[in-house]
Structure formats: structure tokens, C-alpha cells
Design an enzyme around this catalytic site. Structure first.
Site, mmCIF file in Angstrom:
data_model
loop_
_atom_site.group_PDB
_atom_site.id
_atom_site.type_symbol
_atom_site.label_atom_id
_atom_site.label_comp_id
_atom_site.label_asym_id
_atom_site.label_seq_id
_atom_site.Cartn_x
_atom_site.Cartn_y
_atom_site.Cartn_z
ATOM 1 N N ARG A 125 -4.705 0.518 -7.280
ATOM 2 C CA ARG A 125 -3.487 1.034 -6.642
ATOM 3 C C ARG A 125 -2.870 2.195 -7.423
ATOM 4 O O ARG A 125 -2.232 3.070 -6.850
ATOM 5 C CB ARG A 125 -2.438 -0.078 -6.508
ATOM 6 C CG ARG A 125 -2.811 -1.165 -5.512
ATOM 7 C CD ARG A 125 -1.579 -2.005 -5.177
ATOM 8 N NE ARG A 125 -1.915 -3.270 -4.529
ATOM 9 C CZ ARG A 125 -2.127 -3.414 -3.214
ATOM 10 N NH1 ARG A 125 -2.045 -2.382 -2.418
ATOM 11 N NH2 ARG A 125 -2.418 -4.598 -2.714
ATOM 12 N N ASP A 149 -5.910 2.314 10.223
ATOM 13 C CA ASP A 149 -7.335 2.050 10.382
ATOM 14 C C ASP A 149 -7.566 1.634 11.836
ATOM 15 O O ASP A 149 -7.664 2.496 12.712
ATOM 16 C CB ASP A 149 -7.683 0.954 9.363
ATOM 17 C CG ASP A 149 -9.155 0.640 9.260
ATOM 18 O OD1 ASP A 149 -9.959 1.547 9.394
ATOM 19 O OD2 ASP A 149 -9.494 -0.540 9.032
ATOM 20 N N THR A 173 -2.135 -3.392 12.731
ATOM 21 C CA THR A 173 -0.941 -3.700 11.936
ATOM 22 C C THR A 173 0.267 -2.929 12.463
ATOM 23 O O THR A 173 1.338 -3.506 12.709
ATOM 24 C CB THR A 173 -1.163 -3.309 10.460
ATOM 25 O OG1 THR A 173 -2.405 -3.840 10.016
ATOM 26 C CG2 THR A 173 -0.034 -3.811 9.574
ATOM 27 N N LEU A 174 0.088 -1.643 12.628
ATOM 28 C CA LEU A 174 1.212 -0.796 13.024
ATOM 29 C C LEU A 174 1.679 -1.082 14.443
ATOM 30 O O LEU A 174 2.881 -1.048 14.727
ATOM 31 C CB LEU A 174 0.818 0.664 12.875
ATOM 32 C CG LEU A 174 1.975 1.530 12.451
ATOM 33 C CD1 LEU A 174 2.753 0.893 11.308
ATOM 34 C CD2 LEU A 174 1.475 2.868 12.016
ATOM 35 N N ASP A 233 -5.563 -0.579 -2.391
ATOM 36 C CA ASP A 233 -6.322 -1.435 -3.304
ATOM 37 C C ASP A 233 -7.665 -1.850 -2.739
ATOM 38 O O ASP A 233 -7.904 -1.785 -1.527
ATOM 39 C CB ASP A 233 -5.533 -2.720 -3.575
ATOM 40 C CG ASP A 233 -5.559 -3.664 -2.370
ATOM 41 O OD1 ASP A 233 -5.210 -3.211 -1.263
ATOM 42 O OD2 ASP A 233 -5.951 -4.834 -2.531
ATOM 43 N N GLY A 248 -5.298 0.251 13.611
ATOM 44 C CA GLY A 248 -4.003 0.445 14.266
ATOM 45 C C GLY A 248 -3.322 -0.869 14.625
ATOM 46 O O GLY A 248 -2.194 -0.871 15.116
ATOM 47 N N PHE A 303 -14.216 3.031 2.792
ATOM 48 C CA PHE A 303 -13.164 2.160 2.267
ATOM 49 C C PHE A 303 -12.651 2.813 0.994
ATOM 50 O O PHE A 303 -13.408 3.048 0.052
ATOM 51 C CB PHE A 303 -13.671 0.736 1.994
ATOM 52 C CG PHE A 303 -12.523 -0.207 1.803
ATOM 53 C CD1 PHE A 303 -11.932 -0.843 2.900
ATOM 54 C CD2 PHE A 303 -12.003 -0.440 0.529
ATOM 55 C CE1 PHE A 303 -10.839 -1.690 2.727
ATOM 56 C CE2 PHE A 303 -10.910 -1.293 0.357
ATOM 57 C CZ PHE A 303 -10.333 -1.918 1.456
ATOM 58 N N GLY A 316 0.764 -1.245 0.000
ATOM 59 C CA GLY A 316 0.000 0.000 0.000
ATOM 60 C C GLY A 316 0.793 1.292 0.000
ATOM 61 O O GLY A 316 0.350 2.297 -0.545
ATOM 62 N N LYS A 349 -7.762 6.908 9.775
ATOM 63 C CA LYS A 349 -9.194 6.798 10.071
ATOM 64 C C LYS A 349 -9.353 6.713 11.581
ATOM 65 O O LYS A 349 -9.477 5.609 12.138
ATOM 66 C CB LYS A 349 -9.742 5.491 9.478
ATOM 67 C CG LYS A 349 -10.059 5.514 8.011
ATOM 68 C CD LYS A 349 -10.827 4.216 7.703
ATOM 69 C CE LYS A 349 -10.664 3.769 6.292
ATOM 70 N NZ LYS A 349 -11.171 2.402 6.061
HETATM 71 P P1 5GP Z 1 -5.130 -1.605 10.498
HETATM 72 O O1 5GP Z 1 -4.276 -2.702 11.036
HETATM 73 O O2 5GP Z 1 -4.704 -0.220 10.933
HETATM 74 O O3 5GP Z 1 -6.580 -1.844 10.754
HETATM 75 O O4 5GP Z 1 -5.074 -1.722 8.946
HETATM 76 C C1 5GP Z 1 -4.093 -1.171 8.221
HETATM 77 C C2 5GP Z 1 -4.148 -1.715 6.818
HETATM 78 O O5 5GP Z 1 -5.472 -2.073 6.409
HETATM 79 C C3 5GP Z 1 -3.716 -0.651 5.857
HETATM 80 O O6 5GP Z 1 -2.331 -0.614 5.726
HETATM 81 C C4 5GP Z 1 -4.421 -1.077 4.600
HETATM 82 O O7 5GP Z 1 -3.661 -2.032 3.916
HETATM 83 C C5 5GP Z 1 -5.709 -1.700 5.082
HETATM 84 N N1 5GP Z 1 -6.814 -0.730 5.038
HETATM 85 C C6 5GP Z 1 -7.453 -0.138 6.060
HETATM 86 N N2 5GP Z 1 -8.401 0.703 5.631
HETATM 87 C C7 5GP Z 1 -8.358 0.658 4.286
HETATM 88 C C8 5GP Z 1 -9.085 1.328 3.255
HETATM 89 O O8 5GP Z 1 -9.975 2.163 3.453
HETATM 90 N N3 5GP Z 1 -8.734 1.012 1.981
HETATM 91 C C9 5GP Z 1 -7.761 0.115 1.674
HETATM 92 N N4 5GP Z 1 -7.496 -0.107 0.401
HETATM 93 N N5 5GP Z 1 -7.046 -0.524 2.625
HETATM 94 C C10 5GP Z 1 -7.343 -0.256 3.912
HETATM 95 MG MG MG Z 2 -5.001 -3.993 0.692
HETATM 96 MG MG MG Z 3 -0.766 -0.631 4.635
#
Ligand code: 5GP
Ligand code: MG
Ligand code: MG
Length: 180
Positions: free
Chosen positions: A167, A105, A109-110, A161, A107, A154, A47, A133
């Protein structure tokens, strides 16, 4: 403008993104103006690939790049498990690290990536994201450099993507909430 099938509207246009990237690059350069070793800029693939390349082109700070792949979303809008598919190759102990993300989103993953990388004892670790977000957060993340706060849509484009599509779009578009 003719939008691709599956994109319902443009949320953030190309020009707005370009000026934000320039602004972020200046703020980040200023933050690292006294850096003594090159900054290690770590992009989370796939991403962040467009945002990160746009960003580093605008930066003056001495830097090197590396990439990590963590899976969080599958091909659906539902969140899935986080796992590290590809690790960085750089030794970050004693180094200044900047993590570049496309969107934060929940958080989750990070938070996981921050834990893994901070165990390797970087001198500092900061986070830059193009999109945020805040309404979706379940795991607290301290964002140092944020492009845009967005509502709970989204979105696709600028590296993001939906089922691997969109992308390459040079803007952030809202993905239609339906089977495409
Ligand atoms: P988190 O772990 O913060 O929920 O998710 C992070 C990852 O979810 C982002 O790096 C991304 O890959 C995916 N993601 C979250 N929201 C969106 C969105 O609105 N659109 C897309 N394409 N990916 C998202
Ligand atoms: Mg994705
Ligand atoms: Mg990402």
C-alpha cells in the site's frame, strides 16, 4: 530501482501520478467553483487513503472528508461479496458528494455504494478514481474524474494492496501472478 519481492514492474511511476493528481485537483476545483456548501469528499478505505490525501491537499474547493469501508476483495485475487463494514458519519442530504476510489474494476463495489448513498438524497454525487480497468466492467459506472485507464493487470501501490502488502509504494506496480 529495487522493486519489492512480488512486484514485477512499475506500471505508472511516481512523477506521472503526481502530475495526474494535480491535473485532477484542478479539474475538480473548476467543476465545483460555484459550490455553496463544502463538498463532502468520501474515501473508500483502505485503498483510497493515499490518493485521497494527495488529492485534497491540491484542492482549493471548501471541503470536508469522511470514509467508508466496503469489502470487495479478500486476500485473494478472486472477487468476493460486497459488504459495508464502516459507514460515513456525515449527513449528506442536500450536499454535494465526491466519492474517491482507488480503482474501478468490475464496478460492483461502486454501483452498490452509489445506490446506498443516492438513497440519502445528496444534491449531487460524482466519482473520482485513480485507476480504471474498463475491460473488466460488469456493472456500469459513470466515472466523472478518472486518473488512468489500465489493462487487466493486478496492481499494487498508492494505497492498493495484495494481501495487505504494497500500500505504501509511491508508484503503481504490477503484482506477480503467483503465490508469494
Ligand atoms: P470492483 O467492485 O470494481 O470489481 O472492485 C473494486 C475494488 O477491488 C477496488 O476498490 C480494489 O479494492 C479491488 N481491486 C480491483 N482491482 C484491483 C487491483 O488490480 N489491485 C488491487 N490491489 N485491488 C484491486
Ligand atoms: Mg485490497
Ligand atoms: Mg477500493
Amino acid at each position: 530501482m529495487n522493486l519489492p519481492k512480488g512486484i514485477e514492474s512499475i506500471l505508472i511511476d511516481k512523477e506521472t501520478i503526481e502530475s495526474k493528481v494535480t491535473e485532477l485537483a484542478n479539474i475538480i476545483d473548476n467543476n465545483y467553483k460555484d459550490i455553496e456548501t463544502p463538498l463532502v469528499v468520501i474515501g473508500l478505505l483502505k485503498g483510497s487513503f493515499i490518493f485521497m490525501s494527495d488529492l485534497v491537499k491540491q484542492m482549493q474547493t471548501p471541503l470536508q472528508v469522511d470514509f467508508m469501508i466496503a469489502s470487495s476483495y479478500g486476500d485473494s485475487m478472486e472477487n468476493t461479496e460486497v459488504s459495508i463494514i464502516k459507514d460515513i458519519e456525515t449527513h449528506i442530504s442536500g450536499r454535494h458528494v465526491l466519492i474517491v476510489e482507488d480503482i474501478i474494476d468490475t464496478g460492483i463495489t461502486l454501483t452498490k455504494i452509489e445506490n446506498i448513498l443516492s438513497n440519502r438524497n445528496p444534491k449531487s454525487m460524482k466519482i473520482c478514481t485513480l485507476l480504471n480497468k474498463p475491460s473488466r466492467r460488469t456493472s456500469e459506472v459513470n466515472i466523472d474524474f478518472n486518473g488512468f485507464d489500465i489493462d487487466d493487470h493486478f496492481v499494487g501501490g498508492m494505497g492498493l494492496d495484495y494481501a495487505q502488502k504494497y500500500r505504501n509504494l509511491p508508484y503503481i506496480g504490477v503484482v506477480k501472478n503467483e503465490k508469494l
